[in-house]
Design an enzyme around this catalytic site. Structure first.
Site, PDB file in Angstrom:
ATOM      1  N   ARG A  13       0.809  -1.218   0.000  1.00  0.00           N
ATOM      2  CA  ARG A  13       0.000   0.000   0.000  1.00  0.00           C
ATOM      3  C   ARG A  13       0.845   1.272   0.000  1.00  0.00           C
ATOM      4  NH1 ARG A  13      -5.432  -0.808   1.294  1.00  0.00           N
ATOM      5  NH2 ARG A  13      -5.907  -2.982   1.748  1.00  0.00           N
ATOM      6  N   CYS A  21      -1.307  -5.308   3.355  1.00  0.00           N
ATOM      7  CA  CYS A  21      -2.046  -6.073   4.366  1.00  0.00           C
ATOM      8  C   CYS A  21      -3.552  -5.930   4.166  1.00  0.00           C
ATOM      9  CB  CYS A  21      -1.715  -5.560   5.774  1.00  0.00           C
ATOM     10  SG  CYS A  21      -0.021  -5.811   6.292  1.00  0.00           S
ATOM     11  N   VAL A  30      -7.222  12.062  10.892  1.00  0.00           N
ATOM     12  CA  VAL A  30      -5.763  11.999  11.046  1.00  0.00           C
ATOM     13  C   VAL A  30      -5.243  10.830  10.223  1.00  0.00           C
ATOM     14  CG1 VAL A  30      -3.857  11.684  12.658  1.00  0.00           C
ATOM     15  CG2 VAL A  30      -5.842  13.033  13.340  1.00  0.00           C
ATOM     16  N   SER A  31      -4.368  11.129   9.259  1.00  0.00           N
ATOM     17  CA  SER A  31      -3.850  10.096   8.353  1.00  0.00           C
ATOM     18  C   SER A  31      -2.350  10.269   8.178  1.00  0.00           C
ATOM     19  CB  SER A  31      -4.542  10.193   6.988  1.00  0.00           C
ATOM     20  OG  SER A  31      -3.835   9.439   6.015  1.00  0.00           O
ATOM     21  N   VAL A  32      -1.592   9.248   8.597  1.00  0.00           N
ATOM     22  CA  VAL A  32      -0.136   9.290   8.428  1.00  0.00           C
ATOM     23  C   VAL A  32       0.208   9.350   6.944  1.00  0.00           C
ATOM     24  CG1 VAL A  32       2.022   8.028   8.783  1.00  0.00           C
ATOM     25  CG2 VAL A  32       0.291   8.056  10.582  1.00  0.00           C
ATOM     26  N   ILE A  88      -8.428   2.609  14.693  1.00  0.00           N
ATOM     27  CA  ILE A  88      -7.714   3.088  13.500  1.00  0.00           C
ATOM     28  C   ILE A  88      -8.127   2.311  12.256  1.00  0.00           C
ATOM     29  CG2 ILE A  88      -5.447   3.585  12.495  1.00  0.00           C
ATOM     30  CD1 ILE A  88      -5.989   5.181  15.052  1.00  0.00           C
TER      31      ILE A  88
END
Length: 424
Positions: A93, A117, A163-165, A329
Site C-alpha cells: 500500500r 495487508c 488523522v492520516s499518516v 484506527i
C-alpha cells in the site's frame, strides 16, 4: 510456501539491536525522487517492502544501490518514467507515496491502486484530495491514479478530515516543491513523519511543525543531495519488549528511543513490568512475573499505536485478569484472535473491541498469519506455548521485521523457517 516451526515454552532474554523503521524508510525512499542530486541513507532495514520500493524506484529510472555496510545510495537525477506499475504496487500500500513526488517534480505521475495487508479500508482519497487542492488534476483510469499539473503545484491550506499518516506524508512531500506556503491542519504526529521532515529539510526543504498537528511547508524550487540516518523502529522495539513480558524474560533493546514509544511503555508498566530507559536503550525486566491485564485503545500518535495492538492482544490473553482492546484506527484488525484461540486463548470479538480472558498457558497449534503485526504475535505465542507451533504465511513478517528468526534465536527462541512445495 514458507512457514515457521516454533518450539516452546522458552524464556526470551538478552539484547536486541533495533533496525531502522520501515514506516520511515518507505516514505523517505519515495521522497528521494524529489532530489536532483544523489542521497545516501543509512539504517535502512533489509525488508521485503524495502526491496519492493527499490524495484518501483528502478522502474522510474532511479539508480538504487546498497553497499556492503548497508547504506543505500539513491540517484533520481535521470528519472525517465512516471508510472508505478500494478505488478509491484499490488503487494504494498505504501506505493501510493510515489505519486506526490512525481507530480511535484515532473508535473505528472501514475500509480496503480495499492495492495498490502488486508486490514480493512485504507482509502487513498485523502492523498488525492490533498494533491487536488494544490492544483493537481486527478484521473482514475483502469485501476490507476493519474496526477498531472500545469507547472508547479501551488501552496494551499489543507485540513485533514481524519488523522492520516499516509496522506500527511503525501501532502508534505508534494508541498516541498510547490509555489508558496502549504499548511497541513489536523496533521498526523508520528515520529516517522518527523523523520521524513528531517530528511526533506536536509535536502533543502523548509518544513516546520512536524510532530505537531499543524505542519507548515514553504515551497522551494529544487531539492539537493544529503545524508540521512533512518530513525529506529519503535514497533520492532515494542514487539521485543512484549516478547520479554509474555515469556517471563528480560530484554534490552539497543539503538532505540523511548520518547517515540511512551504510550506502550506506560502500558507495560501498568502490566507490572519494570521498564528502564537510557538515551538509546530500553530494558524490560518481567522478574519472571505473569503480566497483569491492561485495557488498550488504539489512537493516532501520541496515543497507543495500532501496530502494537496484536502484540498486546497476546500479552492480554496470557495475563492475569480480563481486558478490553478497542481498535479505532483500522477495520478488521482482530484476525489474530481466532488463531490465538486455537492455541488455548480466550478472546472474543465484539465489533471494534476484543475482550481477553487471561489464561495461564498456551498450547501449540498450526496457525495462519493474516497481516504483518498479527503474524509476529503468533510467532511469539509459539515461543511461549507448550510444544511445536507452525505459523503459515510468514511472508507478512518478512515485509516488516528484519532478520526476525536470527534476532529471536539470539534471545533464546527455538525457531526455524521451512518450505512446503504445495500451497493448500
Amino acid at each position: 510456501m514458507e512457514k515457521f516451526r516454533v518450539h516452546g515454552p522458552f524464556t526470551l532474554s538478552g539484547t536486541v539491536d533495533i533496525s531502522g523503521a520501515k514506516n520511515a524508510a518507505l516514505p523517505i525512499l519515495f521522497a528521494a525522487v524529489l532530489a536532483t542530486e544523489p542521497v545516501t541513507l543509512t539504517n535502512v532495514p533489509d525488508l521485503k517492502d524495502v526491496d519492493t520500493t527499490f524495484k518501483i524506484l528502478r522502474k522510474l529510472g532511479v539508480v538504487v544501490e546498497r553497499d556492503e555496510s548497508g547504506a543505500v545510495q539513491i540517484d533520481a537525477s535521470k528519472i525517465d518514467h512516471y508510472v508505478a506499475p500494478y505488478e509491484l504496487v499490488k503487494t504494498m500500500r505504501a506505493s501510493i507515496w510515489a505519486l506526490a513526488p512525481l507530480v511535484a517534480r515532473f508535473h505528472e505521475g501514475q500509480v496503480s491502486l495499492p495492495g498490502g495487508c488486508t486490514i480493512g479500508a485504507r482509502p487513498v482519497d485523502m492523498h488525492i484530495s490533498g494533491l487536488e487542492k494544490m492544483g493537481s488534476v486527478i484521473e482514475l483510469d483502469e485501476g490507476y491514479v493519474k496526477a498531472t499539473s500545469n507547472g508547479r503545484l501551488h501552496g494551499a491550506r489543507i485540513y485533514m478530515d481524519k488523522v492520516s499518516v499516509g496522506a500527511t506524508l503525501s501532502v508534505m512531500m508534494a508541498a516541498t516543491l510547490a509555489e508558496g506556503t502549504t499548511t497541513i491542519e489536523n496533521a498526523a504526529r508520528e515520529p516517522e513523519i518527523v523523520d521524513t521532515a528531517l530528511f526533506l529539510n536536509a535536502m533543502g526543504a523548509k518544513i516546520s511543525g512536524a510532530g505537531t498537528d499543524t505542519i507548515t511547508i514553504e515551497g522551494v524550487e529544487r531539492l539537493t543531495g544529503c545524508q540521512h540516518r533512518i530513525v529506529a523502529d519503535r514497533i520492532e522495539t515494542g514487539t521485543f519488549l512484549v516478547a520479554a513480558a509474555v515469556s517471563g524474560g528480560k530484554i534490552t533493546c539497543r539503538g532505540t528511543k523511548a520518547d517515540t514509544l511512551e504510550a506502550v511503555i506506560e502500558k507495560l508498566r501498568e502490566a507490572g513490568m519494570e521498564v528502564t530507559v537510557t538515551e538509546d536503550t530500553i530494558t524490560l525486566d518481567s522478574k519472571g512475573q505473569r503480566p497483569k491485564a491492561v485495557n488498550i485503545r488504539t489512537m493516532p500518535h501520541p496515543g497507543f499505536p495500532t501496530d502494537m495492538q496484536a502484540q498486546f492482544t497476546l500479552l492480554n490473553v496470557v495475563a492475569e485478569g480480563i481486558s478490553r482492546i478497542t481498535e479505532t484506527i483500522f477495520e478488521n484488525r482482530f484476525m489474530h484472535i481466532p488463531e490465538l484461540n486455537r492455541m488455548g486463548a480466550k478472546g472474543e470479538i465484539e465489533g471494534n473491541t476484543a475482550i481477553c480472558h487471561g489464561v495461564e498457558k498456551l498450547k501449540s497449534a498450526e496457525v495462519m498469519a493474516t497481516d504483518l503485526r498479527a503474524s509476529i504475535s503468533l510467532v511469539l505465542a509459539g515461543c511461549i506455548a507448550s510444544g511445536e507451533t507452525i505459523v503459515d504465511r510468514i511472508y507478512h513478517i518478512d515485509r516488516g521485521y528484519e532478520h526476525i528468526e536470527d534476532k529471536l534465536r539470539g534471545i533464546g527462541a527455538k525457531i526455524e523457517r521451512f518450505s512446503t512445495k504445495f500451497e493448500e
